[in-house]
Each structure stands twice: as structure tokens, then as C-alpha cells.
Design a protein around this motif. Structure first.
Motif, PDB file in Angstrom:
ATOM      1  N   LEU A   1      12.131  -4.288  -0.004  1.00 54.90           N
ATOM      2  CA  LEU A   1      11.671  -3.492  -1.127  1.00 54.90           C
ATOM      3  C   LEU A   1      12.624  -2.071  -1.267  1.00 54.90           C
ATOM      4  O   LEU A   1      13.306  -1.538  -0.473  1.00 54.90           O
ATOM      5  CB  LEU A   1      10.351  -2.974  -0.517  1.00 54.90           C
ATOM      6  CG  LEU A   1       8.777  -3.524  -0.460  1.00 54.90           C
ATOM      7  CD1 LEU A   1       9.412  -4.202   1.416  1.00 54.90           C
ATOM      8  CD2 LEU A   1       7.604  -2.975  -0.452  1.00 54.90           C
TER       9      LEU A   1
ATOM     10  N   GLU B   1       3.171 -15.774  -4.677  1.00 54.15           N
ATOM     11  CA  GLU B   1       4.438 -15.731  -3.810  1.00 54.15           C
ATOM     12  C   GLU B   1       4.037 -17.991  -4.030  1.00 54.15           C
ATOM     13  O   GLU B   1       3.190 -18.546  -4.204  1.00 54.15           O
ATOM     14  CB  GLU B   1       5.011 -15.527  -2.705  1.00 54.15           C
ATOM     15  CG  GLU B   1       4.867 -14.185  -2.412  1.00 54.15           C
ATOM     16  CD  GLU B   1       5.151 -13.652  -1.058  1.00 54.15           C
ATOM     17  OE1 GLU B   1       6.431 -14.563  -0.616  1.00 54.15           O
ATOM     18  OE2 GLU B   1       4.925 -12.776   0.071  1.00 54.15           O
TER      19      GLU B   1
ATOM     20  N   GLU C   1       0.929   5.411   7.577  1.00 55.06           N
ATOM     21  CA  GLU C   1       2.415   5.924   7.038  1.00 55.06           C
ATOM     22  C   GLU C   1       2.144   7.221   8.044  1.00 55.06           C
ATOM     23  O   GLU C   1       0.700   7.950   8.202  1.00 55.06           O
ATOM     24  CB  GLU C   1       2.456   5.807   5.765  1.00 55.06           C
ATOM     25  CG  GLU C   1       1.691   4.911   4.490  1.00 55.06           C
ATOM     26  CD  GLU C   1       2.806   3.665   4.562  1.00 55.06           C
ATOM     27  OE1 GLU C   1       4.108   4.192   5.286  1.00 55.06           O
ATOM     28  OE2 GLU C   1       2.563   2.766   4.174  1.00 55.06           O
TER      29      GLU C   1
ATOM     30  N   TYR D   1      13.487   1.805   0.853  1.00 57.74           N
ATOM     31  CA  TYR D   1      13.728   2.494   2.219  1.00 57.74           C
ATOM     32  C   TYR D   1      15.669   3.095   2.070  1.00 57.74           C
ATOM     33  O   TYR D   1      16.073   2.887   1.366  1.00 57.74           O
ATOM     34  CB  TYR D   1      14.227   1.016   2.970  1.00 57.74           C
ATOM     35  CG  TYR D   1      12.960   0.259   3.280  1.00 57.74           C
ATOM     36  CD1 TYR D   1      11.702   1.140   3.860  1.00 57.74           C
ATOM     37  CD2 TYR D   1      12.494  -0.333   3.112  1.00 57.74           C
ATOM     38  CE1 TYR D   1      10.700   0.826   3.967  1.00 57.74           C
ATOM     39  CE2 TYR D   1      11.124  -1.287   3.195  1.00 57.74           C
ATOM     40  CZ  TYR D   1      10.031  -0.832   3.898  1.00 57.74           C
ATOM     41  OH  TYR D   1       8.649  -1.114   3.862  1.00 57.74           O
TER      42      TYR D   1
ATOM     43  N   GLY E   1       6.546  -5.195   8.737  1.00 56.04           N
ATOM     44  CA  GLY E   1       7.691  -4.608   8.893  1.00 56.04           C
ATOM     45  C   GLY E   1       6.888  -2.979   8.564  1.00 56.04           C
ATOM     46  O   GLY E   1       6.719  -2.508   8.099  1.00 56.04           O
ATOM     47  N   GLY E   2       8.705  -2.521   8.360  1.00 55.56           N
ATOM     48  CA  GLY E   2       8.338  -1.382   7.511  1.00 55.56           C
ATOM     49  C   GLY E   2      10.203  -0.287   8.019  1.00 55.56           C
ATOM     50  O   GLY E   2      10.714  -1.630   8.299  1.00 55.56           O
TER      51      GLY E   2
ATOM     52  N   ARG F   1      -0.952 -13.900   9.442  1.00 54.37           N
ATOM     53  CA  ARG F   1       0.654 -13.986  10.586  1.00 54.37           C
ATOM     54  C   ARG F   1      -0.281 -13.444  11.982  1.00 54.37           C
ATOM     55  O   ARG F   1       0.766 -14.778  12.554  1.00 54.37           O
ATOM     56  CB  ARG F   1       1.519 -13.045   9.510  1.00 54.37           C
ATOM     57  CG  ARG F   1       2.150 -13.966   8.914  1.00 54.37           C
ATOM     58  CD  ARG F   1       3.742 -13.743   8.401  1.00 54.37           C
ATOM     59  NE  ARG F   1       4.105 -13.835   6.996  1.00 54.37           N
ATOM     60  CZ  ARG F   1       5.214 -13.504   6.521  1.00 54.37           C
ATOM     61  NH1 ARG F   1       6.412 -12.495   6.668  1.00 54.37           N
ATOM     62  NH2 ARG F   1       5.319 -13.608   4.852  1.00 54.37           N
TER      63      ARG F   1
ATOM     64  N   TYR G   1      11.231   6.046   4.033  1.00 51.20           N
ATOM     65  CA  TYR G   1      11.292   6.113   2.883  1.00 51.20           C
ATOM     66  C   TYR G   1      11.835   7.543   2.648  1.00 51.20           C
ATOM     67  O   TYR G   1      10.913   8.015   1.291  1.00 51.20           O
ATOM     68  CB  TYR G   1      10.134   4.946   1.925  1.00 51.20           C
ATOM     69  CG  TYR G   1       9.242   5.348   2.687  1.00 51.20           C
ATOM     70  CD1 TYR G   1       8.178   6.362   1.641  1.00 51.20           C
ATOM     71  CD2 TYR G   1       7.997   4.658   3.481  1.00 51.20           C
ATOM     72  CE1 TYR G   1       7.044   6.175   2.005  1.00 51.20           C
ATOM     73  CE2 TYR G   1       6.841   5.442   4.047  1.00 51.20           C
ATOM     74  CZ  TYR G   1       6.335   6.832   3.045  1.00 51.20           C
ATOM     75  OH  TYR G   1       5.409   6.155   3.347  1.00 51.20           O
TER      76      TYR G   1
ATOM     77  N   TRP H   1       0.825  -0.802   0.188  1.00 47.25           N
ATOM     78  CA  TRP H   1      -0.286  -0.497   0.261  1.00 47.25           C
ATOM     79  C   TRP H   1       0.910   1.110  -0.097  1.00 47.25           C
ATOM     80  O   TRP H   1       0.445   2.299  -0.027  1.00 47.25           O
ATOM     81  CB  TRP H   1      -1.095  -0.182   1.363  1.00 47.25           C
ATOM     82  CG  TRP H   1      -2.535   0.873   1.552  1.00 47.25           C
ATOM     83  CD1 TRP H   1      -3.264   1.169  -0.014  1.00 47.25           C
ATOM     84  CD2 TRP H   1      -1.859   2.158   1.981  1.00 47.25           C
ATOM     85  NE1 TRP H   1      -3.174   2.083   0.272  1.00 47.25           N
ATOM     86  CE2 TRP H   1      -3.915   3.219   2.092  1.00 47.25           C
ATOM     87  CE3 TRP H   1      -1.374   2.374   3.022  1.00 47.25           C
ATOM     88  CZ2 TRP H   1      -3.741   4.148   2.444  1.00 47.25           C
ATOM     89  CZ3 TRP H   1      -2.107   3.713   3.346  1.00 47.25           C
ATOM     90  CH2 TRP H   1      -3.128   4.534   3.978  1.00 47.25           C
TER      91      TRP H   1
END
Ligand code: HAM
Length: 432
Positions: free
Chosen positions: A270, A126, A142, A273, A294-295, A321, A298, A94
Motif C-alpha cells: 500500500l 485476488e 489505528e 506508508y 501488518g501495518g 489466516r 502513514y 479499513w
């Protein structure tokens, strides 16, 4: 090739889920509702505004932001060309969509930072396995327009708290990638090191060495893992500003008593970052590498996408998860709706009358349930008792003739006859 239609016995074709995709069934829905409620509660406390974006975006949005050579873009995106010849992608995440929305709707002109959140489904092609699906849900937060390290720490604290309040003790994994320049220097150092050991690398890592060297650190193949232990560490390449930023984030975490592990191998998949990167793993035996979320920061992405140079940081929690982890730890969601009253009916006329009575009671605020498909009194009383209601209303043939209804106290089994027109008020009085 997966077959969404499968031949069943007798030659009939029956539909099937696409491989790796998931339905959320009634027995699991309470977990999702619990997580969604928590997501909203935290978003409201920390002043995030909700944004919904379409499932489909221009393919190029993800290619430019996540990175052409990442697994997500090169192997896992569902893409197609629409009838107008436009190249479309089904969103694999997103962050890119949030940035697109920020730029497109001029949010740069609002007071900064702009804090956005969403709860949504995304898709990655995946290889399906436990905790890795082709359709999955994320809760994403965000913060756009603030470079202060307090933002990174606040987001980590939100992720940590999110899981803690669901009953999961997490351990934050944290690293810094520095600036793009740091990353370039580090990548060169890594390539130099790995070139010396190229013969020992697995097939995938040979490709990573050429296309995406940072991902060499993620390989799970034992021989490659051995090479990782002696590989250069990014912390030794950090520029002064990034080091200062990183130290400051860690100080905030110390102050907030968020447990973390400095993980110099954490690179994440990704490309957008810069500086802080983090994941949250369950803090239990076997919890390693189970990223529940996770994050990271950026700071260069907005400019890369054609917006004004705007720092930003965020994270996404993987809802599927988290549900698995809750089950693993025997955490059950609380019952969401506890009814107080059950309406039982016997006979056609009573059933007809019950429909309106049920709706009148419900509309007046009584938590009431029914099962109009069930006709026997024994079964209906059993269902009432299973549901744990305080009262059962019984409308049978005799009551229909007398224009009354029976009110049964489920605790002591006593029953009283109430005039039909008074029942709504009577039930409300009893329930206080
Ligand atoms: P991500 O690490 O790709 O980051 O995904 C975030 C979380 O989504 C993962 O930690 C995991 O729990 C869950 N997840 C990812 N792939 C799957 C899958 N195939 N099946 C089930 N769960 C999965 C991002 O998506 C970034 N957009 C996060 C971010 C936000 N960075 C900055 N802002």
C-alpha cells in the motif's frame, strides 16, 4: 466467469458461493468468536474506541490512499457505478475509511491521539489460494495524531500479544521506508539497479519496474528473488530523522522483549506508508511470508485526503489466516457455553409444558439446553451426557399427571421427584 448459479442433477439450478468468497460455518465460528473477544479485550485495555464504517465507499478514497498503481487498486478492488452514476468501491481495507471518518467527524478537535479499532469484513479480487480469499476479515487498530515512535512500538506489541495470547508465537518483520523523499530516492536507486537486469525479470516485474518498483522486492519467482539479494537496501537511503525514529522503535521493542527481524525487503503493498513498516509471521518452520497481520506509519495520508497534516500509525490482523494458523498448530478454542442442565420431555403435553419451563429456568440464570425435536428418552439422555451437564430434568406422562418433574444427577444416576412449581428454586439451589 464464475457462476453463482450451478446446474445440479435434474436440471435444477442451485446457488453457489462466489469464487474465493467464504462462509463461516458453525464448526469454525468458535475460532472467530475467540479472536473477536481477544480483539475487544485488547482494544479496551489500550483505550481504543470502536468505529464501524460502511462496506461501500467512494472509489476515489481508496485510489488516492492505497495508490492507483498498487495491485489492490489496479487489479483487486470490487467496483461498480451505482444508479446515480457514482463510482463506488467495496472496501478492500479499513485504514482509508478510518481516515475518512476522522476527517469527516472532526475528530481532529478531540484530544489527540484518537485511537480507533474495528472488526470487519473486506473484499479483494485476488487469485484464491490457501490463506488468500476474496472475502476476509480483519481486526484493525489505528492511532491517529501522534508521531512519537512509542506509538509504532505499542501497536507492534499489541499485534504480537494478540497472537501470543491466542497461542501463536510470532516473529515481527520490521523495516523503515523513511519519508516520501527517502522513498523517491530509494525508488530511483532501485530502478537504476533493475534496469541493468531488466532482461532477467518476469513479466509482472517488467510492469512493476515501470509502475510500482518497490514491489519488485516482493516477487516470488526464483530468478527475480535472486536479483533481490543484490538490490540496494532502503536502510542506506534513510534520512537522519527517520533513522532516529526507527532506532527508537527498535529500542522500545528490545525493552518490551518483542522478537523482531530487520527485514530490508519488506515494502508492503500500500502506498500510504512512511517510516515504520511491519508484519507478523508465525515463528516456526515454513512460517516465512505468512503475514498474519501488518501495518505501519502513514504520516502523509490525512493531508493527502484533505484533512489537517496529522501523523498516524496502525495495523490490521488477518483473522482468516490466524484461524488457519491456529488449526495448523492444533490450537482449539475453549468451549464457550457449558450448560449445567438438560431438559428432557416425553409426550405432547410434556413438550408443551417444557417450552415455558425451559424459558423460566434460562431467564433465572440457569445454563440449560434442550432438544425439543427429539422424543425418545434414551436419545435425550445421551445428548445430555454428551453435553456434560450436571443434571437432567425429565418431564414425562407420569410427571404431568402428578404435577412433578424428575431431577436426575448425571454423575451418579440418582433421581429425585420434585414438585413442578418448586423446580426452578430446587435447580438453582443444587447449582449453588
Ligand atoms: P494488508 O497487509 O493488506 O494491510 O492486510 C493486513 C492483513 O490482512 C494481512 O497481513 C493478512 O493477514 C490479511 N489479508 C490481506 N489480504 C487477504 C486476503 N486476500 N485473504 C485473507 N487475508 C488477507 C492492510 O490492510 C492495512 N490497512 C493495514 C494497516 C492498518 N496499515 C495501517 N493501518
Amino acid at each position: 466467469m464464475s457462476k453463482p448459479l450451478k446446474k445440479a442433477k435434474g436440471g435444477k439450478v442451485r446457488p453457489q458461493l462466489l469464487r474465493g468468497m467464504k462462509d463461516i460455518l458453525p464448526q469454525d465460528a468458535p475460532y472467530w468468536d475467540m479472536i473477536r473477544r481477544k480483539a475487544r479485550e485488547l482494544a479496551e485495555s489500550y483505550s481504543f474506541s470502536r468505529v464501524e464504517t460502511p462496506l461501500l465507499e467512494a472509489r476515489d478514497l481508496f485510489e488516492r490512499s492505497i495508490g492507483e498503481h498498487t495491485d489492490i487498486v489496479s487489479k483487486e478492488m470490487f467496483t461498480f457505478t451505482d444508479k446515480g452514476g457514482e463510482s463506488i468501491a467495496v472496501r478492500p481495507e479499513w485504514t482509508a475509511s478510518a481516515c475518512r471518518a476522522y476527517i469527516e467527524h472532526g475528530m481532529v478537535n478531540q484530544p489527540q491521539p484518537v485511537k480507533l479499532w474495528s472488526f470487519f469484513q473486506c473484499f479483494r479480487r485476488e487469485r484464491p489460494q490457501a490463506g488468500r480469499y476474496r472475502s476476509f476479515w480483519q481486526a484493525d487498530y489505528e492511532v491517529i495524531g501522534d508521531a512519537d515512535p512509542v506509538v509504532d512500538a505499542e501497536l507492534i506489541l499489541i499485534l504480537y500479544t494478540f497472537l501470543k495470547e491466542l497461542g501463536i508465537q510470532g516473529l515481527v518483520q520490521i523495516n523503515s521506508l523513511g519519508t516520501p523523499e527517502t522513498r523517491r530516492k530509494y525508488t530511483r536507486g532501485l530502478v537504476e539497479y533493475y534496469k541493468k537486469h531488466a532482461r532477467k525479470l518476469c513479466g509482472d516485474c517488467k510492469v512493476r519496474l515501470k509502475k510500482n518498483p518497490l514491489r519488485l522486492l516482493d516477487c516470488k519467482v526464483p530468478e527475480c528473488r535472486e536479483l533481490v539479494t543484490a538490490a540496494p537496501e532502503i536502510i542506506d537511503f534513510l534520512d537522519d530523522e527517520s533513522r532516529k525514529h526507527f532506532m527508537s522503535v527498535l529500542e522500545y521493542l528490545d525493552e518490551s522483549e518483542v522478537p523482531y527481524n530487520l527485514n530490508s525487503r519488506l515494502v508492503r503493498g500500500l502506498d500510504y506508508y512512511t517510516r515504520t513498516l511491519f508484519e507478523l509471521w508465525p515463528d516456526r518452520e515454513g512460517g516465512e511470508n505468512i503475514a498474519l497481520g501488518g501495518g505501519g506509519r502513514y504520516d502523509g495520508l490525512m493531508k493527502l485526503l484533505g484533512g489537517r497534516d496529522t501523523p498516524a500509525c496502525g495495523f490490521a490482523m488477518g483473522v482468516d489466516r490466524v484461524v488457519l494458523e491456529m488449526k495448523e498448530q492444533h490450537i482449539t478454542p475453549p468451549r464457550q457455553f457449558q450448560p449445567d442442565v438438560y431438559l428432557a420431555q416425553l409426550g405432547d403435553r410434556a413438550k408443551r409444558r417444557s417450552l415455558k419451563l425451559f424459558n423460566d429456568l434460562r431467564a433465572s440464570g440457569v445454563r440449560i439446553i434442550e432438544n425439543f425435536s427429539q422424543d425418545g428418552l434414551k436419545e435425550q439422555l445421551g445428548a445430555a451426557s454428551d453435553a456434560g451437564v450436571r443434571y437432567t430434568l425429565i418431564l414425562g406422562q407420569k410427571e404431568m399427571l402428578d404435577n412433578t418433574i424428575l431431577l436426575r444427577d448425571m454423575e451418579n444416576g440418582s433421581q429425585e421427584v420434585v414438585a413442578f412449581e418448586k423446580i426452578v428454586g430446587e435447580v438453582k439451589k443444587k447449582l449453588g
